[in-house]
Scaffold this motif. Structure first.
Motif, PDB file in Angstrom:
ATOM      1  N   LYS A  49       0.883  -0.938   0.187  1.00 44.89           N
ATOM      2  CA  LYS A  49       0.424  -0.115   0.195  1.00 44.89           C
ATOM      3  C   LYS A  49       0.263   1.391   0.120  1.00 44.89           C
ATOM      4  O   LYS A  49       0.640   1.620  -1.062  1.00 44.89           O
ATOM      5  N   SER A  50       2.286   1.321   0.551  1.00 45.86           N
ATOM      6  CA  SER A  50       2.498   2.849   0.663  1.00 45.86           C
ATOM      7  C   SER A  50       3.576   2.590   0.422  1.00 45.86           C
ATOM      8  O   SER A  50       4.584   3.611  -0.327  1.00 45.86           O
ATOM      9  N   GLY A  51       4.447   1.668  -0.581  1.00 50.85           N
ATOM     10  CA  GLY A  51       6.026   2.031  -0.947  1.00 50.85           C
ATOM     11  C   GLY A  51       6.667   1.743  -0.828  1.00 50.85           C
ATOM     12  O   GLY A  51       6.621   1.496   0.882  1.00 50.85           O
ATOM     13  N   ALA A  52       8.035   1.973  -0.791  1.00 53.53           N
ATOM     14  CA  ALA A  52       8.894   1.544  -0.197  1.00 53.53           C
ATOM     15  C   ALA A  52       9.914   3.283   0.334  1.00 53.53           C
ATOM     16  O   ALA A  52       9.177   4.223   0.205  1.00 53.53           O
ATOM     17  N   THR A  53       9.777   3.344   1.356  1.00 51.44           N
ATOM     18  CA  THR A  53      10.446   4.008   2.949  1.00 51.44           C
ATOM     19  C   THR A  53      11.994   3.510   2.977  1.00 51.44           C
ATOM     20  O   THR A  53      11.789   2.543   3.295  1.00 51.44           O
ATOM     21  N   THR A  54      12.956   4.735   3.097  1.00 53.78           N
ATOM     22  CA  THR A  54      14.280   4.445   2.828  1.00 53.78           C
ATOM     23  C   THR A  54      14.129   5.395   4.304  1.00 53.78           C
ATOM     24  O   THR A  54      15.130   6.614   3.862  1.00 53.78           O
ATOM     25  N   ILE A  55      15.059   5.115   5.567  1.00 57.52           N
ATOM     26  CA  ILE A  55      15.863   5.983   6.294  1.00 57.52           C
ATOM     27  C   ILE A  55      17.248   6.017   6.569  1.00 57.52           C
ATOM     28  O   ILE A  55      17.585   4.029   6.776  1.00 57.52           O
ATOM     29  N   GLY A  56      17.858   6.660   5.607  1.00 55.13           N
ATOM     30  CA  GLY A  56      19.306   6.830   5.678  1.00 55.13           C
ATOM     31  C   GLY A  56      20.353   6.289   7.158  1.00 55.13           C
ATOM     32  O   GLY A  56      19.887   8.300   7.559  1.00 55.13           O
ATOM     33  N   SER A  57      20.749   6.032   7.184  1.00 54.99           N
ATOM     34  CA  SER A  57      22.260   6.941   8.277  1.00 54.99           C
ATOM     35  C   SER A  57      21.729   6.760   9.612  1.00 54.99           C
ATOM     36  O   SER A  57      21.961   8.554  10.101  1.00 54.99           O
ATOM     37  N   SER A  58      21.182   6.218  10.360  1.00 54.23           N
ATOM     38  CA  SER A  58      20.807   7.136  11.805  1.00 54.23           C
ATOM     39  C   SER A  58      21.733   6.091  12.343  1.00 54.23           C
ATOM     40  O   SER A  58      22.013   5.242  12.465  1.00 54.23           O
ATOM     41  N   SER A  59      21.790   6.220  13.771  1.00 58.68           N
ATOM     42  CA  SER A  59      23.143   5.939  14.571  1.00 58.68           C
ATOM     43  C   SER A  59      21.835   5.831  16.098  1.00 58.68           C
ATOM     44  O   SER A  59      22.515   5.803  17.092  1.00 58.68           O
ATOM     45  N   SER A  60      20.509   6.189  16.298  1.00 63.31           N
ATOM     46  CA  SER A  60      19.398   6.883  17.156  1.00 63.31           C
ATOM     47  C   SER A  60      19.830   4.576  18.250  1.00 63.31           C
ATOM     48  O   SER A  60      19.862   3.471  17.189  1.00 63.31           O
ATOM     49  N   ALA A  61      19.196   5.077  19.456  1.00 63.95           N
ATOM     50  CA  ALA A  61      19.428   3.348  20.242  1.00 63.95           C
ATOM     51  C   ALA A  61      18.040   2.845  19.598  1.00 63.95           C
ATOM     52  O   ALA A  61      17.881   2.162  19.807  1.00 63.95           O
ATOM     53  N   SER A  62      16.890   3.670  19.347  1.00 63.30           N
ATOM     54  CA  SER A  62      15.569   3.368  18.595  1.00 63.30           C
ATOM     55  C   SER A  62      15.576   3.987  17.616  1.00 63.30           C
ATOM     56  O   SER A  62      15.403   4.863  17.468  1.00 63.30           O
ATOM     57  N   TRP A  63      14.613   2.609  16.793  1.00 63.77           N
ATOM     58  CA  TRP A  63      13.348   3.617  15.872  1.00 63.77           C
ATOM     59  C   TRP A  63      12.531   2.782  15.539  1.00 63.77           C
ATOM     60  O   TRP A  63      12.229   1.383  15.862  1.00 63.77           O
ATOM     61  N   GLU A  64      11.457   3.835  15.609  1.00 66.47           N
ATOM     62  CA  GLU A  64       9.673   2.941  14.496  1.00 66.47           C
ATOM     63  C   GLU A  64       9.223   3.617  14.553  1.00 66.47           C
ATOM     64  O   GLU A  64       9.162   4.977  13.899  1.00 66.47           O
ATOM     65  N   SER A  65       8.998   2.930  13.448  1.00 60.31           N
ATOM     66  CA  SER A  65       8.084   3.340  12.058  1.00 60.31           C
ATOM     67  C   SER A  65       6.843   4.356  12.548  1.00 60.31           C
ATOM     68  O   SER A  65       5.667   4.136  13.766  1.00 60.31           O
ATOM     69  N   GLY A  66       5.729   4.946  11.726  1.00 62.56           N
ATOM     70  CA  GLY A  66       4.342   5.611  12.762  1.00 62.56           C
ATOM     71  C   GLY A  66       3.456   4.425  11.733  1.00 62.56           C
ATOM     72  O   GLY A  66       4.155   3.201  11.056  1.00 62.56           O
ATOM     73  N   THR A  67       2.429   4.124  12.231  1.00 65.46           N
ATOM     74  CA  THR A  67       1.361   3.320  11.633  1.00 65.46           C
ATOM     75  C   THR A  67       0.794   3.339  10.458  1.00 65.46           C
ATOM     76  O   THR A  67       0.649   4.191  10.033  1.00 65.46           O
ATOM     77  N   ILE A  68       1.154   2.172   9.402  1.00 65.51           N
ATOM     78  CA  ILE A  68       0.545   1.949   8.428  1.00 65.51           C
ATOM     79  C   ILE A  68       0.064   1.567   7.895  1.00 65.51           C
ATOM     80  O   ILE A  68      -0.891  -0.159   8.372  1.00 65.51           O
ATOM     81  N   GLU A  69      -1.590   1.633   7.676  1.00 68.94           N
ATOM     82  CA  GLU A  69      -2.717   0.252   7.356  1.00 68.94           C
ATOM     83  C   GLU A  69      -2.487   0.547   5.895  1.00 68.94           C
ATOM     84  O   GLU A  69      -2.856   0.311   5.056  1.00 68.94           O
ATOM     85  N   LEU A  70      -3.057  -1.556   5.896  1.00 68.73           N
ATOM     86  CA  LEU A  70      -2.874  -2.214   5.201  1.00 68.73           C
ATOM     87  C   LEU A  70      -3.866  -2.897   5.187  1.00 68.73           C
ATOM     88  O   LEU A  70      -4.178  -3.320   5.974  1.00 68.73           O
ATOM     89  N   LYS A  71      -4.734  -3.746   3.800  1.00 69.99           N
ATOM     90  CA  LYS A  71      -5.403  -4.615   3.390  1.00 69.99           C
ATOM     91  C   LYS A  71      -4.589  -6.022   4.014  1.00 69.99           C
ATOM     92  O   LYS A  71      -3.705  -6.286   4.342  1.00 69.99           O
ATOM     93  N   ARG A  72      -5.521  -6.720   4.647  1.00 64.76           N
ATOM     94  CA  ARG A  72      -4.823  -8.226   5.078  1.00 64.76           C
ATOM     95  C   ARG A  72      -4.550  -8.698   3.844  1.00 64.76           C
ATOM     96  O   ARG A  72      -4.708  -8.260   2.464  1.00 64.76           O
ATOM     97  N   GLU A  73      -3.839  -9.618   4.072  1.00 62.98           N
ATOM     98  CA  GLU A  73      -3.290 -10.417   2.771  1.00 62.98           C
ATOM     99  C   GLU A  73      -1.979  -9.470   1.879  1.00 62.98           C
ATOM    100  O   GLU A  73      -1.165 -10.157   0.480  1.00 62.98           O
TER     101      GLU A  73
END
Length: 118
Positions: A49-73
Protein backbone atom coordinates in the motif's frame (compact mmCIF):
# COMPACT_ATOMS: atom_id res chain seq x y z
CA UNK A 1 -48.96 -9.37 8.31
CA UNK A 2 -48.08 -10.91 4.94
CA UNK A 3 -46.92 -7.50 3.74
CA UNK A 4 -44.52 -7.16 6.73
CA UNK A 5 -43.12 -10.63 6.09
CA UNK A 6 -42.60 -9.84 2.40
CA UNK A 7 -40.82 -6.57 3.22
CA UNK A 8 -38.63 -8.35 5.78
CA UNK A 9 -37.62 -11.02 3.25
CA UNK A 10 -36.91 -8.34 0.63
CA UNK A 11 -34.70 -6.35 3.05
CA UNK A 12 -32.90 -9.53 4.07
CA UNK A 13 -32.20 -10.44 0.45
CA UNK A 14 -31.13 -6.90 -0.38
CA UNK A 15 -28.64 -6.48 2.46
CA UNK A 16 -27.79 -10.13 3.09
CA UNK A 17 -25.64 -10.31 -0.03
CA UNK A 18 -23.52 -7.26 0.80
CA UNK A 19 -19.86 -8.16 0.90
CA UNK A 20 -17.93 -6.64 3.76
CA UNK A 21 -14.39 -5.70 2.89
CA UNK A 22 -11.74 -7.10 5.20
CA UNK A 23 -10.61 -4.51 7.73
CA UNK A 24 -7.17 -2.98 7.49
CA UNK A 25 -4.23 -4.13 9.57
CA UNK A 26 -2.24 -1.52 11.43
CA UNK A 27 1.44 -2.23 10.75
CA UNK A 28 4.41 -0.70 12.56
CA UNK A 29 8.12 -1.42 12.36
CA UNK A 30 10.77 -1.10 15.06
CA UNK A 31 14.56 -1.37 15.32
CA UNK A 32 16.39 -1.38 18.64
CA UNK A 33 20.18 -1.24 18.89
CA UNK A 34 21.24 -3.29 21.92
CA UNK A 35 25.05 -3.29 21.75
CA UNK A 36 27.42 -0.94 23.57
CA UNK A 37 28.49 0.72 20.31
CA UNK A 38 26.33 3.12 18.36
CA UNK A 39 26.78 1.91 14.81
CA UNK A 40 25.29 3.71 11.85
CA UNK A 41 22.62 1.70 10.09
CA UNK A 42 20.05 2.19 7.37
CA UNK A 43 16.43 1.09 7.41
CA UNK A 44 14.12 0.44 4.50
CA UNK A 45 10.55 -0.69 4.80
CA UNK A 46 7.82 -1.24 2.29
CA UNK A 47 4.29 -2.49 1.85
CA UNK A 48 1.93 -3.08 -1.04
CA UNK A 49 0.00 0.00 0.00
CA UNK A 50 2.64 2.55 0.99
CA UNK A 51 5.50 1.68 -1.36
CA UNK A 52 9.12 1.89 -0.28
CA UNK A 53 10.53 4.20 2.40
CA UNK A 54 14.22 4.42 3.28
CA UNK A 55 15.70 5.94 6.42
CA UNK A 56 19.43 6.40 5.83
CA UNK A 57 22.28 6.73 8.29
CA UNK A 58 20.53 6.44 11.61
CA UNK A 59 22.59 5.90 14.74
CA UNK A 60 19.92 6.23 17.39
CA UNK A 61 19.39 3.50 19.97
CA UNK A 62 15.87 2.83 18.73
CA UNK A 63 13.65 3.68 15.80
CA UNK A 64 9.93 3.15 15.16
CA UNK A 65 7.85 3.79 12.09
CA UNK A 66 4.49 5.39 12.23
CA UNK A 67 1.41 3.23 11.78
CA UNK A 68 0.72 2.06 8.26
CA UNK A 69 -2.74 0.73 7.42
CA UNK A 70 -2.68 -2.27 5.14
CA UNK A 71 -5.29 -4.61 3.70
CA UNK A 72 -5.12 -8.22 4.83
CA UNK A 73 -2.76 -10.43 2.82
CA UNK A 74 -0.74 -7.50 1.47
CA UNK A 75 3.05 -7.79 1.51
CA UNK A 76 5.25 -6.02 4.08
CA UNK A 77 9.03 -5.87 4.48
CA UNK A 78 11.55 -4.37 6.92
CA UNK A 79 15.28 -4.41 6.11
CA UNK A 80 18.20 -3.14 8.19
CA UNK A 81 21.76 -2.78 6.83
CA UNK A 82 24.80 -2.17 9.02
CA UNK A 83 28.45 -1.89 7.99
CA UNK A 84 29.90 -1.69 11.50
CA UNK A 85 31.89 -4.74 12.65
CA UNK A 86 30.34 -4.87 16.15
CA UNK A 87 26.64 -4.43 16.69
CA UNK A 88 23.46 -6.00 17.98
CA UNK A 89 19.99 -5.11 16.71
CA UNK A 90 16.48 -6.38 17.32
CA UNK A 91 14.05 -5.97 14.40
CA UNK A 92 10.32 -6.15 15.09
CA UNK A 93 7.16 -5.95 13.01
CA UNK A 94 3.85 -5.38 14.77
CA UNK A 95 0.43 -6.12 13.30
CA UNK A 96 -2.53 -4.56 15.10
CA UNK A 97 -0.31 -3.88 18.11
CA UNK A 98 0.85 -7.48 18.46
CA UNK A 99 4.30 -8.79 17.60
CA UNK A 100 4.12 -10.51 14.20
CA UNK A 101 7.81 -11.29 13.67
CA UNK A 102 11.10 -10.52 15.43
CA UNK A 103 14.72 -11.17 14.44
CA UNK A 104 18.05 -10.39 16.04
CA UNK A 105 21.22 -9.29 14.24
CA UNK A 106 24.61 -9.96 15.84
CA UNK A 107 27.95 -9.13 14.21
CA UNK A 108 29.47 -9.23 11.53
CA UNK A 109 28.64 -6.71 8.82
CA UNK A 110 25.38 -7.77 7.24
CA UNK A 111 21.74 -7.01 6.58
CA UNK A 112 18.55 -8.67 7.76
CA UNK A 113 15.00 -8.65 6.42
CA UNK A 114 11.59 -9.51 7.85
CA UNK A 115 8.97 -9.86 5.14
CA UNK A 116 5.75 -11.62 4.30
CA UNK A 117 1.97 -11.34 4.39
CA UNK A 118 0.49 -11.04 7.88
Amino acid sequence: MLRIAAISVFILLLFGNCHKEDPDHKISYGVKETSMDSPTFSISYTSDKSGATTIGSSSSASWESGTIELKREQFISLKVDCNAPLFDFVLSVYVDGHLWDRKEMHNPTSSMTISGKP
